[in-house]
Design a protein around this motif. Structure first.
Motif, short mmCIF file in Angstrom:
data_model
loop_
_atom_site.label_atom_id
_atom_site.label_comp_id
_atom_site.label_asym_id
_atom_site.label_seq_id
_atom_site.Cartn_x
_atom_site.Cartn_y
_atom_site.Cartn_z
N ASN A 102 0.85 -1.18 0.00
CA ASN A 102 0.00 0.00 0.00
C ASN A 102 0.90 1.24 0.00
O ASN A 102 1.56 1.54 1.00
CB ASN A 102 -0.91 -0.02 1.23
N VAL A 103 0.96 1.96 -1.10
CA VAL A 103 1.87 3.09 -1.24
C VAL A 103 1.21 4.43 -0.93
O VAL A 103 1.88 5.46 -0.97
CB VAL A 103 2.48 3.14 -2.67
N VAL A 104 -0.04 4.45 -0.60
CA VAL A 104 -0.73 5.70 -0.32
C VAL A 104 -0.09 6.47 0.84
O VAL A 104 0.13 7.68 0.74
CB VAL A 104 -2.24 5.45 -0.09
N PRO A 105 0.26 5.83 1.97
CA PRO A 105 0.91 6.60 3.04
C PRO A 105 2.26 7.19 2.61
O PRO A 105 2.63 8.28 3.02
CB PRO A 105 1.10 5.58 4.16
N TYR A 106 2.98 6.45 1.77
CA TYR A 106 4.27 6.96 1.29
C TYR A 106 4.10 8.18 0.40
O TYR A 106 4.88 9.12 0.43
CB TYR A 106 5.04 5.86 0.55
N ILE A 107 3.06 8.16 -0.42
CA ILE A 107 2.78 9.30 -1.28
C ILE A 107 2.43 10.52 -0.43
O ILE A 107 2.88 11.64 -0.70
CB ILE A 107 1.65 8.97 -2.27
N ASP A 108 1.66 10.33 0.62
CA ASP A 108 1.31 11.43 1.51
C ASP A 108 2.55 12.04 2.15
O ASP A 108 2.71 13.26 2.21
CB ASP A 108 0.33 10.97 2.60
N VAL A 109 3.45 11.20 2.63
CA VAL A 109 4.68 11.67 3.26
C VAL A 109 5.53 12.43 2.25
O VAL A 109 6.09 13.49 2.53
CB VAL A 109 5.46 10.50 3.89
N MET A 110 5.63 11.90 1.04
CA MET A 110 6.43 12.56 0.00
C MET A 110 5.86 13.94 -0.36
O MET A 110 6.61 14.89 -0.57
CB MET A 110 6.51 11.69 -1.26
N LEU A 111 4.55 14.06 -0.42
CA LEU A 111 3.94 15.36 -0.73
C LEU A 111 4.20 16.37 0.38
O LEU A 111 4.46 17.54 0.12
CB LEU A 111 2.45 15.20 -0.99
N LEU A 130 6.80 16.34 2.44
CA LEU A 130 8.22 16.71 2.34
C LEU A 130 8.46 17.66 1.17
O LEU A 130 9.26 18.59 1.27
CB LEU A 130 9.08 15.46 2.21
N LEU A 131 7.78 17.44 0.06
CA LEU A 131 7.93 18.32 -1.09
C LEU A 131 7.50 19.74 -0.75
O LEU A 131 8.20 20.71 -1.08
CB LEU A 131 7.10 17.78 -2.27
N VAL A 132 6.40 19.88 -0.07
CA VAL A 132 5.94 21.21 0.34
C VAL A 132 6.93 21.86 1.29
O VAL A 132 7.26 23.05 1.15
CB VAL A 132 4.53 21.12 0.97
N ILE A 133 7.45 21.11 2.24
CA ILE A 133 8.42 21.66 3.20
C ILE A 133 9.66 22.14 2.47
O ILE A 133 10.16 23.24 2.71
CB ILE A 133 8.76 20.62 4.28
N PHE A 134 10.18 21.34 1.55
CA PHE A 134 11.39 21.74 0.81
C PHE A 134 11.13 22.92 -0.11
O PHE A 134 11.99 23.77 -0.30
CB PHE A 134 11.97 20.56 0.04
N MET A 135 9.94 22.99 -0.68
CA MET A 135 9.63 24.12 -1.55
C MET A 135 9.57 25.43 -0.76
O MET A 135 9.92 26.49 -1.26
CB MET A 135 8.30 23.88 -2.28
#
Length: 143
Positions: A18-27, A29-34
């Motif tokens: 189930n990759v849905v939790p990983y996608i949430d974490v990546m999004l 992190l992407l917002v934080i880095f942006m």
């Protein structure tokens, strides 16, 4: 007996991740880095304000004044006595003075035509000698 003839359907283990939790974490992190990436950039062009600063009150202590002239030569002024000196000798001399008088203030004078790297080299040498902070000497702005 009807059961025995029919094959029982067994639940097989699911072989998918189930990759849905990983996608949430990546999004997230992407917002934080942006958001933080523009804050990290260095070398931003700024116009520094011109201001008159009040003169430092002279204490009874001697002040160490390390100078760089327009040719990049280093000088050390201890108690009104100025002498030309190499960067390594300046470092050793400042270390010796600070070991005898730990509270001695250290000031840096740099010619306005000297390269920025020479002044930074002087400040790095002073830091290596154990100077916790330095003051920069300027001419007063009379405008």
């Amino acid at each position: 007996m009807a059961r025995s003839n029919r094959r029982q359907k067994r639940r097989r283990p699911m072989a998918e991740i189930n990759v849905v939790p990983y996608i949430d974490v990546m999004l997230v992190l992407l917002v934080i880095f942006m958001i933080t990436a523009p804050m990290i950039t260095q070398g931003v062009d700024v116009e520094l304000p011109k201001a008159s600063a009040a003169a430092i009150q002279e204490d009874s202590k001697d002040v160490l004044i390390a100078s760089v002239d327009s040719k990049g030569q280093f000088y050390l002024d201890v108690g009104g006595k100025q002498q030309s000196i190499t960067l390594d000798a300046l470092k050793a001399r400042v270390r010796k003075v600070l070991s005898q008088n730990p509270g001695t203030p250290v000031m840096v004078r740099g010619d306005k035509n000297v390269s920025y790297g020479a002044v930074i080299g002087l400040m790095v040498a002073l830091q290596g000698a154990g100077v916790p902070n330095v003051g920069l000497v300027t001419d007063p702005d009379n405008t």
